[in-house]
Structure formats: structure tokens, C-alpha cells
Design a protein around this motif. Structure first.
Motif, short mmCIF file in Angstrom:
data_model
loop_
_atom_site.label_atom_id
_atom_site.label_comp_id
_atom_site.label_asym_id
_atom_site.label_seq_id
_atom_site.Cartn_x
_atom_site.Cartn_y
_atom_site.Cartn_z
N VAL A 125 0.83 -1.21 0.00
CA VAL A 125 0.00 0.00 0.00
C VAL A 125 0.86 1.25 0.00
O VAL A 125 0.69 2.14 -0.81
N ARG A 126 1.82 1.31 0.91
CA ARG A 126 2.53 2.58 1.09
C ARG A 126 3.82 2.67 0.28
O ARG A 126 4.43 3.74 0.21
N GLY A 127 4.25 1.58 -0.33
CA GLY A 127 5.48 1.59 -1.12
C GLY A 127 5.25 2.04 -2.55
O GLY A 127 4.17 2.48 -2.93
N VAL A 222 -15.19 1.12 1.18
CA VAL A 222 -15.27 0.49 -0.14
C VAL A 222 -13.89 0.48 -0.77
O VAL A 222 -13.27 1.53 -0.94
N LEU A 223 -13.41 -0.72 -1.09
CA LEU A 223 -12.11 -0.87 -1.74
C LEU A 223 -12.27 -0.93 -3.25
O LEU A 223 -13.13 -1.64 -3.76
N ARG A 224 -11.44 -0.18 -3.95
CA ARG A 224 -11.39 -0.23 -5.41
C ARG A 224 -9.95 -0.51 -5.83
O ARG A 224 -9.02 0.09 -5.29
N ILE A 225 -9.80 -1.40 -6.78
CA ILE A 225 -8.48 -1.70 -7.34
C ILE A 225 -8.54 -1.38 -8.83
O ILE A 225 -9.44 -1.86 -9.54
N GLU A 272 -3.59 0.90 -8.76
CA GLU A 272 -4.11 1.93 -7.87
C GLU A 272 -5.07 1.31 -6.86
O GLU A 272 -6.02 0.62 -7.23
N LEU A 273 -4.83 1.59 -5.58
CA LEU A 273 -5.67 1.08 -4.50
C LEU A 273 -6.35 2.27 -3.82
O LEU A 273 -5.67 3.19 -3.34
N THR A 274 -7.66 2.27 -3.78
CA THR A 274 -8.38 3.37 -3.14
C THR A 274 -9.38 2.84 -2.12
O THR A 274 -9.96 1.76 -2.29
N ILE A 275 -9.54 3.61 -1.06
CA ILE A 275 -10.55 3.31 -0.03
C ILE A 275 -11.50 4.50 0.02
O ILE A 275 -11.08 5.65 0.23
N ALA A 279 -6.99 7.70 -2.33
CA ALA A 279 -5.80 6.86 -2.51
C ALA A 279 -5.32 6.31 -1.18
O ALA A 279 -4.99 7.07 -0.26
N ALA A 280 -5.30 5.00 -1.04
CA ALA A 280 -4.93 4.37 0.23
C ALA A 280 -3.49 4.69 0.61
O ALA A 280 -3.16 4.82 1.79
N ARG A 281 -2.64 4.83 -0.39
CA ARG A 281 -1.22 5.08 -0.13
C ARG A 281 -1.00 6.42 0.57
O ARG A 281 -0.16 6.55 1.46
N GLN A 282 -1.77 7.42 0.17
CA GLN A 282 -1.55 8.77 0.70
C GLN A 282 -2.34 9.05 1.96
O GLN A 282 -1.88 9.73 2.87
#
Length: 372
Positions: A125-127, A222-225, A272-275, A279-282
């Protein structure tokens, strides 16, 4: 599938060690740096011929030795298979299945399936995007073993095309080398196969991961990939992908010649991973990020089981300490006895009494394994 035995010779910090697995769940207990993760890494190598540590073979061979062996006996519905992987400090690895040396390493893949979940996976997620590409590549190798060969072909073409671009950048030439068109065609051919398979895999994985994520988060998130290849992907048909690939190469040709490297292709892809559309990473909290990775890993298990027809092994490397009690329970409840599970831990406090009763407990100390 059930891993019956694992025999290590001169692997990492193991001189020689054989383990007989007798329960659906095996807990490897010991202090840090004793060899617990090394044992899981050996199983991961048998499944994917890769390791999440991205080590060179010379790093896998015990200090002072030239050859390392990983041997295993695997029970599947179709029967028992004997696997052997030979690693060399200064040479090519070899694979052996049921006492027969295999000419192609690709033929070794798909015999044993396993999903690794370690504390390092939080970097998914964070890398950076390279970690997510590696994760997707490892999953695809198990879903379609031929993908390992396709990826190898692509990387070989990429290296040679980059070498040509670099030599042009460092030369006094004013006109691009003619042979670049040949490498363009090969890059597009191999890269299209990679892109189409990655897209298909994520199309199948995304709804499964979203369902797991909703379950773990009690439907509050809600998770989106989303797959973001470096070329526009409007349709997953070979001709359309290839045409878009060629067009993008043409658009970036001046920049590639100037920078001396390939700027278009699956080596530049992103996942891209979003919650909740963020953006989950940020922006994801640590708890959200852990929920996301847990959902991805449970989705991997389910998808591999659907594709190969049998539940894969689950390798949990010191991951329970990274999860709060609620997520620990979600994971342990999902596993039950459905997947043969190998778990490393420094203490048994995360497990309830029922889990401990149904588990084989092994103590690991300085490259030696003792019954609990």
C-alpha cells in the motif's frame, strides 16, 4: 493440497533439517533471526521460484557452501509429488519433479501453490509501484505458470532495448538507430501479453478483494483496485493493445532517446488502491492499510483456489503482531482448517486455546527445529 515434508540442506542458516507436517496448522515459534522466515521462504521458492525478499541465489546458500537443496513431498488430489530445487552459489538453479530433472523451470511451477503474507506486505500500500507489480507478477505465476516465461521474455527485450537507447544517448549520432524498430516490435509483442494477463487477473481479483474488505471493515469502507498500465487500455484485445502500445512509443520516442531508457511498457504499470475513493497510499490510516492488505491476501487465496481447484498453502510470516485483535480474528476465522497454514511468531499470545490444540507447534532456534 498438503505439504507433508520439507527437507532443507545448506539453505540460509539451516545445515540440514527435515520437517514432517502433521496438522492443518503449523506454528513456528522462536525469537527473531533464528530461521523461522527462512523456512517459509523455502516453501515460497517451491511455489513461485521467487522470494519476496528478492534475494540472489548466492544469498540463499549457507555460508561456506556452494549448493543448497530444498526438497518437499506434496499431497494433492491427483496424488503425491516430490519436488527438488537446487540452488548454486555460482551457477544456474535446477528443478526436479518426481525424480526427473526438468529442462524448463516453467514446468515446475503450478505443482505447489502458496500465498505468502508477511509484515513486508504493508509496503504493498505505502510503497512504490514496483512492489505492487511484483505482487501481481507473483500471483499471476501461480494462476498461469506460462506467465513466468512471458515476463522473462519481456524483461530480456527491455534490457536489450535499453542498452541500445543508452548507447545512442552516449554517441554523437543524430539519427536514431535503425534496429530500434526491431526492438519496438518485440517489446510490443511481449509487453502486450503481460498487460493483457495483468488486466484479466485484476478483473477477477478485484470483486473478491472488495467483498473481503467490506466484511473486515463491516461495510464502512469500499475498496477499489484499478489497473493503470502505461498505455491506454480501452479494450483487452491483442490488436487494440498492440496499436495503443506502438502509438505510445511513438509519442515518447524523443524523450526515450534523450533519456536513454524505455518509458513505455508494463515495467511502468501501476496498480491503484483506493478506499472510499481516496488513494490508500496517501491517506489511509495504518489500520485501513492493514485491512486492505489482509483483504488482498484473502482474495489471493480464494482466487488461486478457484483457478487450480484446490486450496493453496498460506504462509504467515510474523504478521499477527502487525494486526489488531479484530483483524487477527478475521484472519484466523477465515483460515480455520480450509488452508494448510504455516505461521511464524515470537509468542503464542495471539492464539486461542482451540487454535493451539489443533496446531502443530515447532520451536526454531539457530537453524534447528524442535517439536513443541
Amino acid at each position: 493440497m498438503f505439504l507433508k515434508t520439507l527437507h532443507l540442506k545448506q539453505f540460509r542458516n539451516y545445515q540440514e533439517q527435515r520437517v514432517d507436517f502433521v496438522a492443518p496448522k503449523t506454528i513456528l515459534l522462536g525469537n527473531n533471526a533464528q530461521g523461522k522466515s527462512n523456512l517459509l521462504e523455502a516453501v515460497e521458492l517451491l511455489a513461485t521460484l521467487r522470494t519476496h525478499r528478492i534475494a540472489r541465489d548466492r544469498d540463499l546458500v549457507r555460508d561456506g557452501e556452494n549448493i543448497s537443496l530444498i526438497l518437499a513431498t506434496l499431497q494433492r488430489e491427483a496424488g503425491i509429488s516430490d519436488l527438488k530445487l537446487t540452488l548454486r552459489r555460482n551457477g544456474r538453479r535446477t528443478v526436479n519433479l518426481n525424480s526427473e530433472n526438468l529442462r524448463r523451470q516453467m514446468d515446475f511451477l503450478g505443482v505447489l501453490n502458496a500465498v505468502e503474507f508477511s509484515s513486508l506486505d504493508l509496503e504493498l500500500v505505502r510503497g512504490g509501484p514496483d512492489g505492487r507489480r511484483n505482487w501481481l507478477n507473483t500471483l499471476l505465476i501461480q494462476l498461469e505458470p506460462v506467465y513466468a516465461h512471458i515476463l522473462q521474455q519481456y524483461n530480456k527485450v527491455l534490457r536489450q532495448r535499453n542498452a541500445l537507447l543508452k548507447s545512442y544517448q552516449q554517441s554523437e549520432l543524430k539519427v536514431p538507430p535503425k534496429e530500434l524498430a526491431v526492438w519496438d516490435a518485440q517489446l510490443v509483442s511481449a509487453g502486450t501479453k503481460v498487460i493483457r494477463r495483468r488486466d484479466r487477473a485484476l478483473q477477477r481479483l478485484t470483486p473478491i478483494a472488495s467483498n473481503w474488505h467490506a466484511s473486515i471493515s463491516n461495510s464502512t469502507e469500499v475498496l477499489r483496485i484499478k489497473y493503470l498500465p502505461s498505455i491506454p487500455l480501452e479494450e483487452n484485445e491483442p490488436e487494440q493493445v498492440q496499436q495503443a502500445f506502438f502509438t505510445k512509443i511513438e509519442q515518447r520516442s524523443v524523450a526515450e532517446l534523450h533519456q536513454g531508457t524505455t518509458l513505455v511498457g508494463p515495467h511502468r504499470d501501476e496498480v491503484e488502491l483506493t478506499i472510499n475513493q481516496t488513494a490508500a497510499r496517501q491517506y489511509g490510516s495504518q489500520g485501513q492499510q492493514r485491512t486492505l492488505v489482509l483483504a488482498l491476501k484473502l482474495a489471493e487465496l480464494q482466487l488461486i483456489e478457484e483457478v487450480v481447484g484446490e486450496p493453496p498453502l498460506l504462509l504467515l510470516d510474523d504478521v499477527l503482531a502487525e494486526l489488531d485483535p479484530s483483524r487477527q480474528n478475521q484472519l484466523l476465522d477465515a483460515i480455520q482448517d480450509r488452508f494448510q497454514t504455516l505461521i511464524t511468531t515470537t509468542h503464542l499470545g495471539s492464539f486461542d486455546s482451540q487454535w493451539l490444540k489443533s496446531s502443530q507447534i515447532l520451536h526454531v532456534k539457530a537453524g534447528e527445529i524442535f517439536p513443541g
